[in-house]
Design a protein around this motif. Structure first.
Motif, PDB file in Angstrom:
ATOM      1  N   ARG A 149       1.603   4.674  -1.522  1.00  0.00           N
ATOM      2  CA  ARG A 149       2.753   5.532  -1.834  1.00  0.00           C
ATOM      3  C   ARG A 149       2.957   5.788  -3.336  1.00  0.00           C
ATOM      4  O   ARG A 149       2.546   5.001  -4.175  1.00  0.00           O
ATOM      5  CB  ARG A 149       4.014   4.944  -1.214  1.00  0.00           C
ATOM      6  N   SER A 162       7.683   0.491   5.232  1.00  0.00           N
ATOM      7  CA  SER A 162       8.557  -0.197   4.282  1.00  0.00           C
ATOM      8  C   SER A 162       8.979   0.694   3.110  1.00  0.00           C
ATOM      9  O   SER A 162       9.498   0.183   2.115  1.00  0.00           O
ATOM     10  CB  SER A 162       7.851  -1.449   3.754  1.00  0.00           C
ATOM     11  N   HIS A 176       7.762  -4.099  -5.714  1.00  0.00           N
ATOM     12  CA  HIS A 176       7.035  -4.864  -4.705  1.00  0.00           C
ATOM     13  C   HIS A 176       5.526  -4.741  -4.910  1.00  0.00           C
ATOM     14  O   HIS A 176       4.775  -5.654  -4.572  1.00  0.00           O
ATOM     15  CB  HIS A 176       7.401  -4.380  -3.295  1.00  0.00           C
ATOM     16  N   ASP A 193       3.742  -8.155   6.612  1.00  0.00           N
ATOM     17  CA  ASP A 193       2.932  -8.273   5.394  1.00  0.00           C
ATOM     18  C   ASP A 193       1.849  -9.303   5.666  1.00  0.00           C
ATOM     19  O   ASP A 193       2.116 -10.499   5.651  1.00  0.00           O
ATOM     20  CB  ASP A 193       3.824  -8.786   4.242  1.00  0.00           C
ATOM     21  N   ARG A 251      -0.640  -0.076  -3.026  1.00  0.00           N
ATOM     22  CA  ARG A 251      -0.094   0.682  -1.891  1.00  0.00           C
ATOM     23  C   ARG A 251      -0.379   2.154  -2.112  1.00  0.00           C
ATOM     24  O   ARG A 251      -0.496   2.616  -3.246  1.00  0.00           O
ATOM     25  CB  ARG A 251       1.427   0.489  -1.760  1.00  0.00           C
ATOM     26  N   ALA A 294      12.220   0.090   1.344  1.00  0.00           N
ATOM     27  CA  ALA A 294      12.470  -1.279   0.877  1.00  0.00           C
ATOM     28  C   ALA A 294      11.457  -1.767  -0.142  1.00  0.00           C
ATOM     29  O   ALA A 294      11.572  -2.878  -0.644  1.00  0.00           O
ATOM     30  CB  ALA A 294      12.459  -2.228   2.082  1.00  0.00           C
ATOM     31  N   SER A 295      10.461  -0.947  -0.439  1.00  0.00           N
ATOM     32  CA  SER A 295       9.387  -1.452  -1.288  1.00  0.00           C
ATOM     33  C   SER A 295       8.825  -0.346  -2.172  1.00  0.00           C
ATOM     34  O   SER A 295       8.248   0.627  -1.678  1.00  0.00           O
ATOM     35  CB  SER A 295       8.303  -2.055  -0.371  1.00  0.00           C
ATOM     36  N   HIS A 353       8.884 -15.086  -2.484  1.00  0.00           N
ATOM     37  CA  HIS A 353       8.730 -13.620  -2.498  1.00  0.00           C
ATOM     38  C   HIS A 353       9.832 -12.957  -3.335  1.00  0.00           C
ATOM     39  O   HIS A 353       9.562 -12.167  -4.231  1.00  0.00           O
ATOM     40  CB  HIS A 353       8.758 -13.122  -1.041  1.00  0.00           C
ATOM     41  N   ASP A 390      15.518  -9.782  -3.429  1.00  0.00           N
ATOM     42  CA  ASP A 390      14.806  -8.819  -2.571  1.00  0.00           C
ATOM     43  C   ASP A 390      15.661  -7.558  -2.400  1.00  0.00           C
ATOM     44  O   ASP A 390      15.148  -6.438  -2.401  1.00  0.00           O
ATOM     45  CB  ASP A 390      14.497  -9.465  -1.202  1.00  0.00           C
ATOM     46  N   LYS A 404      15.736  -3.091  -4.309  1.00  0.00           N
ATOM     47  CA  LYS A 404      15.826  -1.791  -3.599  1.00  0.00           C
ATOM     48  C   LYS A 404      16.280  -0.666  -4.518  1.00  0.00           C
ATOM     49  O   LYS A 404      16.077   0.501  -4.211  1.00  0.00           O
ATOM     50  CB  LYS A 404      16.769  -1.854  -2.386  1.00  0.00           C
ATOM     51  N   MET A 409      13.742  -0.126   7.463  1.00  0.00           N
ATOM     52  CA  MET A 409      12.279  -0.052   7.654  1.00  0.00           C
ATOM     53  C   MET A 409      11.950   0.334   9.097  1.00  0.00           C
ATOM     54  O   MET A 409      11.023   1.093   9.351  1.00  0.00           O
ATOM     55  CB  MET A 409      11.623  -1.392   7.302  1.00  0.00           C
ATOM     56  N   ASP A 444      13.902  -9.666   3.507  1.00  0.00           N
ATOM     57  CA  ASP A 444      14.478  -8.678   4.434  1.00  0.00           C
ATOM     58  C   ASP A 444      13.564  -8.312   5.609  1.00  0.00           C
ATOM     59  O   ASP A 444      13.726  -7.262   6.214  1.00  0.00           O
ATOM     60  CB  ASP A 444      14.874  -7.404   3.659  1.00  0.00           C
ATOM     61  N   MET A 471       0.293  -3.972   4.555  1.00  0.00           N
ATOM     62  CA  MET A 471       1.419  -3.726   5.457  1.00  0.00           C
ATOM     63  C   MET A 471       0.816  -3.328   6.808  1.00  0.00           C
ATOM     64  O   MET A 471       0.079  -2.358   6.881  1.00  0.00           O
ATOM     65  CB  MET A 471       2.255  -2.583   4.887  1.00  0.00           C
ATOM     66  N   HIS A 520       2.727  -7.630  -4.692  1.00  0.00           N
ATOM     67  CA  HIS A 520       1.502  -7.639  -3.874  1.00  0.00           C
ATOM     68  C   HIS A 520       0.286  -7.944  -4.748  1.00  0.00           C
ATOM     69  O   HIS A 520      -0.605  -8.679  -4.353  1.00  0.00           O
ATOM     70  CB  HIS A 520       1.311  -6.299  -3.159  1.00  0.00           C
TER      71      HIS A 520
HETATM   72  O1  13P Z   1       8.398  -6.930   1.210  1.00  0.00           O
HETATM   73  C1  13P Z   1       8.715  -5.900   1.759  1.00  0.00           C
HETATM   74  C2  13P Z   1      10.110  -5.390   1.705  1.00  0.00           C
HETATM   75  O2  13P Z   1      10.971  -6.309   1.113  1.00  0.00           O
HETATM   76  C3  13P Z   1       7.706  -5.098   2.476  1.00  0.00           C
HETATM   77  O3  13P Z   1       6.876  -4.572   1.511  1.00  0.00           O
HETATM   78  P1  13P Z   1       5.450  -3.922   1.796  1.00  0.00           P
HETATM   79  O4  13P Z   1       5.490  -3.263   3.109  1.00  0.00           O
HETATM   80  O5  13P Z   1       5.237  -2.993   0.681  1.00  0.00           O
HETATM   81  O6  13P Z   1       4.472  -5.000   1.845  1.00  0.00           O
END
Ligand code: 13P
Ligand code: NDP
Length: 421
Positions: free
Chosen positions: A409, A256, A264, A145, A407, A259-260, A283, A184, A188, A250, A137, A154, A268
């Motif tokens: 968050r 993100s 996710h 990324d 991350r 979405a993450s 991914h 992906d 969500k 986003m 996405d 990010m 990572h």
């Molecule tokens: O992969 C993403 C959304 O699908 C973006 O994730 P990040 O920003 O956490 O890396």
């Protein structure tokens, strides 16, 4: 299908006026003909020295349909083998960034787009997106990324000014790529639950309109799983539409967050290869496995809350040795520790978390059951088990412990460090 970006860029109930950079998104058969028209005689005519970035795979998939566009651009074909949006690839692209380059055309999937949006942002020039597979996405996202010294980050980057998604290209991509796109989007569910929980426990910004957009993306995909797996053009267009919506979400938040989430963060972690070797998976395939692991854990927490056996305690730094052992051995502990603030949990009192447990259980109850999620994934032909992505089973427990540190968050997975269940 045409997505009018102005629909999203208006003052919002959340108090922000969302900013959308993308001017037009076209998802249909023949979209690249429209790109050519725009370059010859339309809004893109003013750019006289475009650089087209693709890789060996996306070049093969587009060379015929986009022949005239290739002819009018400088072309950089990257080697798809081991291609990553990292310092090595950025250096290759930068070597092509002659002074007169005034536009970047990204022709590929997620990696090509992240590289293009990053370089375009650095050079303050616009970029145009031509997605060649409905696999992730990131097409309309404003963040890239990037992997810097082995750490996946990010990074702020540019959104495209136009998206020309041609069904005759992306619907013909291997089915595995579309299945990854479905994954992906199904991830969500977890990302939105984590965002909601974060907003309940901290002052974190939350926007119901952005959530609606992601929810629309999920619904669009959920209603078309079988047809996407069958490669039906109309359904593939809907998948691309959902991926574009998620990217716009986003763009609206500028990061993100919508979405993450924890699903996710697992990806990572695996991408950093501190617990595992290189995983030969897309991914979205890794997001599938991450979603299943996270969902299982979240349902366990919700069950314990319902049974009143979920206990809240203060956060103790039990992961320090494991963090040192895994991230330390690759020399990336500092980057992880400084950026991602493990102390975020110190800001949450046990009282606050105890009070929030019923609401957290409600949020988790509203997610699909593990069986339903599994069924959605198999209907769309997605992989979903850790062994499908080549991850050794014995790394699962450490993966769940370490993923939240990738991350800053808040997620329920991070909060689980204050819970016994
Ligand atoms: O992969 C993403 C959304 O699908 C973006 O994730 P990040 O920003 O956490 O890396
Ligand atoms: N910035 C953001 O918001 C987001 C970024 N990402 C990032 O994107 C990356 C993953 O991207 P993803 O989309 O999964 O895939 P990749 O970019 O990894 O691409 C998968 C492979 O498929 C090839 N391919 C693409 N189109 C076709 C086609 N039509 N026919 C045959 N092969 C094709 C790709 O070539 P090619 O490389 O040319 O495309 C590549 O070799 C990750 O690094 C992830 O972190 C993911 C989501 C959001």
């Amino acid at each position: 299908m045409r997505v009018d970006a102005d629909d999203f860029a208006r003052p919002c109930g959340c108090g922000r006026e969302h900013h959308i950079d993308v001017k037009e998104i076209i998802i249909r058969s023949g979209a690249v003909e429209k790109l050519e028209e725009e370059m010859s005689d339309g809004e893109l005519k003013e750019y006289i020295s475009p650089l087209l970035i693709c890789d060996t795979n996306s070049y093969k998939a587009t060379e015929e349909l986009m022949e005239d566009i290739y002819d009018r651009c400088q072309v950089l074909i990257l080697d798809a083998e081991n291609l990553e949006a990292d310092e090595r690839a950025v250096e290759i692209v930068e070597n092509y960034m002659e002074e007169d380059i005034d536009l970047v055309l990204a022709v590929g999937a997620g990696t090509i787009h992240d590289l293009s949006r990053y370089v375009a942002h650095q050079y303050r020039i616009p970029f145009v997106s031509v997605p060649t597979a409905a696999s992730s996405d990131g097409f309309t996202s404003t963040v890239a990324d990037m992997t810097w010294n082995g750490v996946k980050k990010m990074v702020k980057a540019s959104a495209p000014i136009f998206v020309f998604a041609d069904t005759d290209i992306f619907a013909k991509a291997p089915g595995r790529l579309a299945a990854a796109g479905v994954s992906d989007i199904l991830g969500k569910y977890i990302a939105l639950a984590d965002w909601k929980i974060g907003s309940i426990l901290t002052e974190e910004y939350y926007c119901a309109e952005v959530v609606k957009l992601e929810t629309r993306a999920i619904r669009t995909v959920k209603d078309n799983l079988k047809e996407i797996a069958a490669g039906e053009e109309d359904a593939c267009e809907k998948l691309m539409y959902a991926l574009v919506l998620s990217g716009l979400a986003m763009q609206m938040t500028g990061n993100s967050r919508p979405a993450s989430g924890a699903e996710h963060h697992l990806v990572h972690l695996w991408d950093m290869e501190v617990l595992n070797g290189h995983l030969n998976a897309l991914h979205g395939e890794k997001v599938s496995a991450g979603t299943m692991l996270t969902l299982l854990e979240y349902k366990k927490i919700a069950d314990a809350i319902h049974r009143k056996s979920c206990k809240v305690h203060t956060h103790t730094e039990k992961d320090r040795d494991l963090l040192q052992k895994t991230f330390g051995k690759k020399g990336v502990l500092d980057a992880i520790y400084k950026e991602n603030a493990p102390e975020i949990l110190d800001e949450i009192s046990t009282r606050q978390l105890s009070d929030a447990l019923p609401e957290i259980a409600q949020i988790i109850d509203s997610l699909p059951s593990v069986t339903d999620m599994q069924e959605m994934m198999s209907t769309a032909g997605c992989v979903s088990r850790v062994r499908d992505i080549g991850l050794p089973r014995e790394t699962i427990s450490d993966s769940l412990r370490l993923a939240p540190y990738t991350r800053r968050r808040l997620s329920l997975l991070r909060l689980s460090k204050m819970l016994t269940y």
